[in-house]
Design a protein around this motif. Structure first.
Motif, mmCIF file in Angstrom:
data_model
loop_
_atom_site.group_PDB
_atom_site.id
_atom_site.type_symbol
_atom_site.label_atom_id
_atom_site.label_comp_id
_atom_site.label_asym_id
_atom_site.label_seq_id
_atom_site.Cartn_x
_atom_site.Cartn_y
_atom_site.Cartn_z
ATOM 1 N N LEU A 137 0.717 -1.177 -0.059
ATOM 2 C CA LEU A 137 0.066 0.034 0.055
ATOM 3 C C LEU A 137 0.811 1.175 -0.026
ATOM 4 N N ARG A 138 2.197 1.142 0.623
ATOM 5 C CA ARG A 138 3.039 2.193 0.766
ATOM 6 C C ARG A 138 3.421 2.723 -0.608
ATOM 7 N N ILE A 139 3.519 1.830 -1.724
ATOM 8 C CA ILE A 139 4.152 1.789 -2.927
ATOM 9 C C ILE A 139 3.009 2.423 -3.683
ATOM 10 N N ILE A 140 1.796 1.987 -3.610
ATOM 11 C CA ILE A 140 0.578 2.515 -4.252
ATOM 12 C C ILE A 140 0.207 4.167 -3.902
ATOM 13 N N GLU A 141 0.311 4.275 -2.588
ATOM 14 C CA GLU A 141 0.136 5.582 -2.179
ATOM 15 C C GLU A 141 1.152 6.540 -2.630
ATOM 16 N N ALA A 142 2.635 6.239 -2.576
ATOM 17 C CA ALA A 142 3.763 6.953 -3.176
ATOM 18 C C ALA A 142 3.327 7.323 -4.526
ATOM 19 N N VAL A 143 2.912 6.200 -5.451
ATOM 20 C CA VAL A 143 2.944 6.596 -6.825
ATOM 21 C C VAL A 143 1.615 7.322 -7.125
ATOM 22 N N ALA A 144 0.504 7.297 -6.394
ATOM 23 C CA ALA A 144 -0.533 7.979 -6.550
ATOM 24 C C ALA A 144 -0.445 9.514 -6.278
ATOM 25 N N ASN A 145 0.456 9.786 -5.015
ATOM 26 C CA ASN A 145 0.959 11.152 -4.710
ATOM 27 C C ASN A 145 1.784 11.574 -5.869
ATOM 28 N N ARG A 146 2.687 10.946 -6.508
ATOM 29 C CA ARG A 146 3.424 11.491 -7.484
ATOM 30 C C ARG A 146 2.724 11.929 -8.642
#
Ligand code: ACO
Length: 337
Positions: free
Chosen positions: A268-277
Motif C-alpha cells: 500500500l505504501r508503494i501505491i500511495e507513493a505513486v498516486a501521490n507523485r
C-alpha cells in the motif's frame, strides 16, 4: 479495416483458505521468527491473503484460471468456442511442461484457440493484454482470453519473514475483443519496459535448467523466492510512476481526467507513493491487497473485476492499469471501459 481491442468481460477467483496476519505470526513462531499483525498492516497494508490447497485440484493455478475465465466469458456474452487465442500470464505454472494455458484450454473446452504462457511476473497481465491488443489490431485474433493467475504460496520461503507476509494466490481474467478503431471503448495506449540488469532483485535460484533442485539446495530453500525488498520498493515507485505517465502522455491525457487507477498490488505504501507523485487522490485508486496480498500477475485483473462488478468502474470511464514485477518488468495501459 482498422481494428482496436476492447475489454468486454472480466472475472476473478481465489482459493478458499484465508490466512490472516495473525495466522502468519503463529506459523513463524513455529520456526523461531517473529512478526505481528500491526507490523504487516503498517508496512504493507495487507490484512489477509488466500492460500491454495495444492492437494485439491480445484485450487490449482489452472483451476483458479478456469473459474475466472468462465466469469469473464459470461460477462462478455461469449462461449469458449469463440476464443481464438489464450494468453496465460503466470510465474507459478501448474507444470513447467506443458504450458498452464494448455491445461486451462482443456478445462474450459476452448478448442478453437491456440494457447501460450507468458512469464513477466507481476507485470504479466499488462504484458498479456498488450500482446492480445497487437494480435487483434493486425486482424490475426478476434477474441482473446487473457489470464493472470498465480499459486505463489508454493514459491514463498516460509522461513523468510520479509517475503512470506506479502504473497497470496488467485486468478483474474479478461476477454479482449476486436472492435472498430473508431470505438470509444477500447485500449487507448500502452507502455512496456523491462530491465534485465535488475533480475537478481527478485528471483528463484534453483529449479530452472541451469540449477536442478538437489537435496542440499532444497535444504537451503534455493527453490524459493529471494528478494531485496528495500531496493524493489524504490524501483517500483519510480517505474510505476514512469509507466503511468508515459501511457497518459501517449494519449495526451491529463491525470485529472482519469477516472480510475488500478496499480499492481504489492504494498500500500508503494501505491500511495505513486498516486501521490501522479497527483491522484486515493479515492480514484482501486485497492484489493488488504484482502488478497500480492497475487502477482493476478492483482490487476482481480482488482479490475471487483471494481467493475461493484459498479465503481462505469461504462465509458477511462482506466489506467500499471504494473511492475520481477525481471524487472513494468508496463501500463490506458483503456476506456
Ligand atoms: N515482521 C517484523 N519485522 C520485520 C519483518 C516482518 N515480517 N520483516 C522485516 N522486519 C524487520 C527487519 O528485520 C528490520 O529490522 P531492523 O530494523 O532491526 O533491521 C525492520 O523490520 C525494517 O525492515 P525493512 O526491510 O526496512 O522494512 P520495510 O519497511 O522496507 O518493509 C517490505 C519491508 C515490506 C518487504 C518492503 O520493503 C516492501 O514491500 N518492498 C517491496 C517488495 C515487493 O513489492 N515485492 C514484490 C515485487 S515484485 C512482484 O510483485 C513479483
Amino acid at each position: 479495416m482498422d481494428y482496436a481491442a476492447r475489454i468486454t468481460g472480466t472475472g476473478s477467483a481465489f482459493p478458499e483458505t484465508r490466512m490472516t496476519n495473525d495466522d502468519i505470526a503463529l506459523k513463524l513462531t513455529e520456526v523461531g521468527l517473529k512478526t505481528s499483525d500491526q507490523w504487516i498492516r503498517e508496512r504493507t497494508g495487507i490484512v489477509e491473503r488466500r492460500i491454495s490447497d495444492v492437494n485439491n485440484s480445484a485450487e490449482h493455478n489452472s483451476s483458479l484460471g478456469e473459474r475466472a475465465a468462465q466469469m469473464a466469458l459470461e460477462m462478455a456474452g461469449r462461449k469458449p468456442d469463440d476464443i481464438d487465442q489464450i494468453i496465460y500470464a503466470t510465474c507459478s505454472p501448474d507444470t513447467i511442461i506443458p504450458a498452464t494455458a494448455c491445461w486451462l484450454q482443456s478445462k474450459i473446452k476452448a478448442h478453437n484457440a491456440w494457447a501460450m504462457d507468458i512469464n513477466a511476473a507481476c507485470s504479466g497481465f499488462v504484458y498479456g493484454t498488450v500482446i492480445a491488443e497487437q494480435f487483434i489490431r493486425t486482424g490475426r485474433s478476434k477474441t482473446v482470453l487473457v489470464i493472470g493467475a498465480e499459486v505463489l504460496s508454493q514459491f514463498v520461503n516460509w522461513h523468510d519473514r520479509t517475503i512470506c507476509i506479502l504473497f497470496g494466490d488467485g486468478a483474474g481474467a479478461a476477454i479482449v475483443e476486436r472492435e472498430s478503431a473508431k470505438s470509444p471503448q477500447r485500449i487507448i495506449s500502452s507502455h512496456l519496459v523491462s530491465d534485465g540488469r535488475l533480475s537478481e532483485l527478485l528471483h528463484v535460484p534453483a529449479g530452472g535448467s541451469n540449477m536442478e533442485i538437489t537435496p542440499e539446495r532444497y535444504a537451503r530453500s534455493m527453490h524459493k523466492m529471494r528478494m531485496n525488498g528495500k531496493e524493489i520498493f524504490k524501483v517500483a515507485v519510480r517505474t510505476l510512476t514512469e509507466c503511468a505517465l508515459r501511457s497518459l502522455e501517449q494519449w495526451g491525457m491529463r491525470v485529472d481526467r482519469l477516472d480510475w487507477f488500478v496499480p499492481h498490488q504489492a504494498n500500500l505504501r508503494i501505491i500511495e507513493a505513486v498516486a501521490n507523485r501522479l497527483g491522484l487522490p486515493m479515492d480514484r485508486v482501486v485497492v484489493n491487497l488488504d484482502r488478497f496480498g500480492n497475487t502477482s500477475a493476478a492483482t490487476i485483473p482481480t482488482a479490475l473485476d471487483e471494481a467493475i462488478r461493484d459498479g465503481r468502474i462505469q461504462p465509458g470511464q477511462t482506466v489506467l492499469v500499471d504494473a511492475f514485477g520481477a525481471g524487472l518488468t513494468a508496463g501500463g495501459f490506458l483503456f476506456r471501459w
